[in-house]
Motif scaffolding. Structure first.
Motif, PDB file in Angstrom:
ATOM      1  N   ALA A  29     -25.401  21.510  68.649  1.00 55.39           N
ATOM      2  CA  ALA A  29     -25.811  21.378  67.031  1.00 55.39           C
ATOM      3  C   ALA A  29     -25.802  22.755  66.545  1.00 55.39           C
ATOM      4  CB  ALA A  29     -26.700  20.271  66.757  1.00 55.39           C
ATOM      5  N   GLY A  30     -26.745  23.690  67.266  1.00 57.13           N
ATOM      6  CA  GLY A  30     -27.107  24.935  66.978  1.00 57.13           C
ATOM      7  C   GLY A  30     -26.231  26.085  66.893  1.00 57.13           C
ATOM      8  N   MET A  31     -24.849  25.508  67.533  1.00 58.99           N
ATOM      9  CA  MET A  31     -23.968  26.745  67.518  1.00 58.99           C
ATOM     10  C   MET A  31     -23.336  26.948  66.050  1.00 58.99           C
ATOM     11  SD  MET A  31     -21.182  24.668  69.620  1.00 58.99           S
ATOM     12  CE  MET A  31     -19.885  26.066  69.968  1.00 58.99           C
ATOM     13  N   LEU A  32     -23.495  26.205  65.237  1.00 55.13           N
ATOM     14  CA  LEU A  32     -22.936  26.415  63.870  1.00 55.13           C
ATOM     15  C   LEU A  32     -23.994  26.931  62.835  1.00 55.13           C
ATOM     16  CD1 LEU A  32     -20.769  23.191  63.496  1.00 55.13           C
ATOM     17  CD2 LEU A  32     -20.244  25.336  64.438  1.00 55.13           C
ATOM     18  N   ASP A  33     -25.475  26.975  63.219  1.00 57.19           N
ATOM     19  CA  ASP A  33     -26.063  27.400  62.353  1.00 57.19           C
ATOM     20  C   ASP A  33     -26.076  28.886  61.770  1.00 57.19           C
ATOM     21  OD1 ASP A  33     -27.545  24.902  62.889  1.00 57.19           O
ATOM     22  OD2 ASP A  33     -29.034  25.845  64.252  1.00 57.19           O
TER      23      ASP A  33
ATOM     24  N   VAL B 170     -25.454  18.104  57.562  1.00 61.85           N
ATOM     25  CA  VAL B 170     -26.078  17.726  58.959  1.00 61.85           C
ATOM     26  C   VAL B 170     -25.176  17.605  60.105  1.00 61.85           C
ATOM     27  CG1 VAL B 170     -27.198  15.786  60.125  1.00 61.85           C
ATOM     28  CG2 VAL B 170     -27.511  15.887  57.494  1.00 61.85           C
ATOM     29  N   ILE B 171     -25.524  18.605  60.948  1.00 64.04           N
ATOM     30  CA  ILE B 171     -24.762  18.816  62.101  1.00 64.04           C
ATOM     31  C   ILE B 171     -25.098  17.864  63.250  1.00 64.04           C
ATOM     32  CG2 ILE B 171     -23.963  20.618  63.809  1.00 64.04           C
ATOM     33  CD1 ILE B 171     -24.492  22.676  61.501  1.00 64.04           C
ATOM     34  N   SER B 172     -24.315  17.122  63.978  1.00 56.16           N
ATOM     35  CA  SER B 172     -24.584  16.385  65.079  1.00 56.16           C
ATOM     36  C   SER B 172     -23.696  16.469  66.384  1.00 56.16           C
ATOM     37  CB  SER B 172     -24.847  14.730  64.583  1.00 56.16           C
ATOM     38  OG  SER B 172     -23.811  14.220  64.019  1.00 56.16           O
ATOM     39  N   VAL B 173     -24.123  16.108  67.397  1.00 57.03           N
ATOM     40  CA  VAL B 173     -23.420  16.072  68.714  1.00 57.03           C
ATOM     41  C   VAL B 173     -22.606  14.337  68.723  1.00 57.03           C
ATOM     42  CG1 VAL B 173     -22.968  16.564  71.030  1.00 57.03           C
ATOM     43  CG2 VAL B 173     -24.318  17.899  69.483  1.00 57.03           C
ATOM     44  N   LEU B 174     -21.437  14.579  68.550  1.00 55.97           N
ATOM     45  CA  LEU B 174     -20.708  12.980  68.790  1.00 55.97           C
ATOM     46  C   LEU B 174     -20.747  12.820  70.470  1.00 55.97           C
ATOM     47  CD1 LEU B 174     -18.051  12.964  66.129  1.00 55.97           C
ATOM     48  CD2 LEU B 174     -19.960  11.972  66.083  1.00 55.97           C
TER      49      LEU B 174
ATOM     50  N   LEU C  72     -18.339  17.859  67.704  1.00 52.09           N
ATOM     51  CA  LEU C  72     -19.470  18.258  66.863  1.00 52.09           C
ATOM     52  C   LEU C  72     -18.947  17.237  65.620  1.00 52.09           C
ATOM     53  CD1 LEU C  72     -20.848  21.815  66.992  1.00 52.09           C
ATOM     54  CD2 LEU C  72     -21.744  19.651  67.687  1.00 52.09           C
ATOM     55  N   SER C  73     -20.018  16.819  64.943  1.00 50.70           N
ATOM     56  CA  SER C  73     -19.749  16.217  63.477  1.00 50.70           C
ATOM     57  C   SER C  73     -20.426  16.988  62.475  1.00 50.70           C
ATOM     58  CB  SER C  73     -20.126  14.957  63.629  1.00 50.70           C
ATOM     59  OG  SER C  73     -19.883  14.184  62.083  1.00 50.70           O
ATOM     60  N   VAL C  74     -20.000  17.359  61.331  1.00 50.36           N
ATOM     61  CA  VAL C  74     -20.401  17.904  60.179  1.00 50.36           C
ATOM     62  C   VAL C  74     -20.505  17.179  59.008  1.00 50.36           C
ATOM     63  CG1 VAL C  74     -20.523  20.063  58.698  1.00 50.36           C
ATOM     64  CG2 VAL C  74     -19.781  20.297  60.997  1.00 50.36           C
ATOM     65  N   ASN C  75     -21.767  16.844  58.410  1.00 48.55           N
ATOM     66  CA  ASN C  75     -21.659  15.710  57.216  1.00 48.55           C
ATOM     67  C   ASN C  75     -22.128  16.561  56.088  1.00 48.55           C
ATOM     68  OD1 ASN C  75     -21.057  12.888  58.456  1.00 48.55           O
ATOM     69  ND2 ASN C  75     -22.041  13.745  59.870  1.00 48.55           N
ATOM     70  N   PRO C  76     -21.525  17.031  55.253  1.00 45.58           N
ATOM     71  CA  PRO C  76     -22.348  17.751  54.184  1.00 45.58           C
ATOM     72  C   PRO C  76     -23.000  16.672  53.076  1.00 45.58           C
ATOM     73  CG  PRO C  76     -19.888  17.045  53.645  1.00 45.58           C
ATOM     74  CD  PRO C  76     -20.030  16.586  54.867  1.00 45.58           C
ATOM     75  N   TYR C  77     -23.979  17.424  52.556  1.00 44.50           N
ATOM     76  CA  TYR C  77     -24.872  16.685  51.519  1.00 44.50           C
ATOM     77  C   TYR C  77     -24.190  16.667  50.379  1.00 44.50           C
ATOM     78  CZ  TYR C  77     -28.661  18.155  54.686  1.00 44.50           C
ATOM     79  OH  TYR C  77     -29.570  18.215  55.750  1.00 44.50           O
TER      80      TYR C  77
ATOM     81  N   ILE D 261     -14.807  16.833  61.579  1.00 42.45           N
ATOM     82  CA  ILE D 261     -14.953  16.566  63.265  1.00 42.45           C
ATOM     83  C   ILE D 261     -14.375  17.863  63.788  1.00 42.45           C
ATOM     84  CG2 ILE D 261     -14.195  15.293  65.046  1.00 42.45           C
ATOM     85  CD1 ILE D 261     -15.821  13.789  62.947  1.00 42.45           C
ATOM     86  N   VAL D 262     -15.575  18.618  64.686  1.00 46.26           N
ATOM     87  CA  VAL D 262     -15.061  19.894  65.271  1.00 46.26           C
ATOM     88  C   VAL D 262     -14.980  19.588  66.693  1.00 46.26           C
ATOM     89  CG1 VAL D 262     -15.879  22.167  65.376  1.00 46.26           C
ATOM     90  CG2 VAL D 262     -16.623  20.630  63.381  1.00 46.26           C
TER      91      VAL D 262
END
Length: 280
Positions: A121-125, A143-147, A152-157, A186-187
């Motif tokens: 998750a930190g690789m996109l910070d 919100v970046i999470s590991v599927l 990776l999953s990126v859910n925008p606010y 989805i990354v």
């Protein structure tokens, strides 16, 4: 000399006038009450201007000498003065630890940014998103999470920023190609090529050397401060420091031990990252 003479004359006239006024008041008071009260008689002693001037000058000199003597006695007297012994050792050590910890934290952030074959998750910070002319870190917009280990999953606010997030990820040097489903990104994390693995390992090695230099600089600053804090031989009697030469040697050893500890921690972090990169 002329100014002193004029001042002496003025003082003499004031004193003489005051004495005459006092005698006049006493005589008048006696006549009013009609008693046997005898007025005070002051005998006028003739004196020259030179005698008056010398008298006033001697009085001023005596007053100045007395004031200087009192000041010297106060300065040389330890009574009433509070001398607090200051031990600077804990502050020096705390500062060195803080600087070394900051170097380790910086290394951790740098290693997190590096892409390996495993999703993190930190690789996109570190990716910066340009949203309406305002540059914002991606981690503050979604919100970046590991599927799974490869996704990776990126859910925008804000759903309206989905396109901007996608563009920022594609433009980053990570070589990622996100896919949008109109709600999130989805990354997939592609496997590393041999060339990419070698390049990332070089970055890790450079980061390791940089953090070691930062830790050694913190050590050197601490040692310099210790050296300055030890009172010199000629100042030992006057110094209020509770920091002795033995304390300095003990603290120097503690700083050296801390330096070794933090350098080993940095090396372990970099070795772990190398292993993660080469095994992916």
């Amino acid at each position: 000399m002329a100014i002193s003479t004029r001042r002496a004359l003025a003082a003499y006239r004031n004193i003489y006038g005051a004495l005459r006024a006092t005698n006049f008041t006493a005589n008048r008071f006696s006549s009013l009450i009609g008693s046997t009260f005898s007025p005070i008689r002051y005998e006028t002693v003739p004196c020259s201007l030179e005698q008056t001037t010398n008298f006033l000058l001697e009085s001023r000199r005596s007053f100045a000498k007395g004031r200087k003597q009192i000041r010297d006695e106060v300065d040389g007297d330890d009574y009433g003065s509070v001398t607090t012994a200051v031990n600077v050792g804990p502050n020096i050590k705390a500062t060195a630890v803080s600087q070394m910890e900051a170097a380790i934290d910086a290394l951790s952030r740098e290693l997190t940014k590096l892409r390996t074959g495993r999703a993190s998750a930190g690789m996109l910070d570190h990716i910066i998103v340009d949203s309406g002319g305002v540059k914002t870190p991606l981690c503050r917009m979604a919100v970046i999470s590991v599927l799974d280990p490869k996704t990776l999953s990126v859910n925008p606010y804000d759903p309206d920023s989905l396109k901007e997030l996608e563009k920022a990820i594609i433009s980053s040097p990570l070589g990622l190609n996100p896919q949008s489903d109109n709600q999130r990104l989805i990354v997939p994390i592609p496997p590393l090529t041999k060339e990419h693995v070698q390049a990332v390992c070089k970055v890790v090695a450079k980061s390791s050397e940089d953090v070691k230099q930062s830790i050694r600089r913190a050590r050197q600053k601490a040692l310099d401060t210790i050296k300055k804090s030890v009172p010199k031989k000629k100042d030992k009697d006057k110094s209020a420091s509770a920091f002795s030469e033995d304390d300095a040697k003990k603290l120097e050893k503690e700083i050296d031990d801390l330096t070794k500890k933090f350098i080993k921690s940095a090396e372990d972090m970099c070795k772990s990252k190398d292993k993660e990169i080469t095994s992916s």
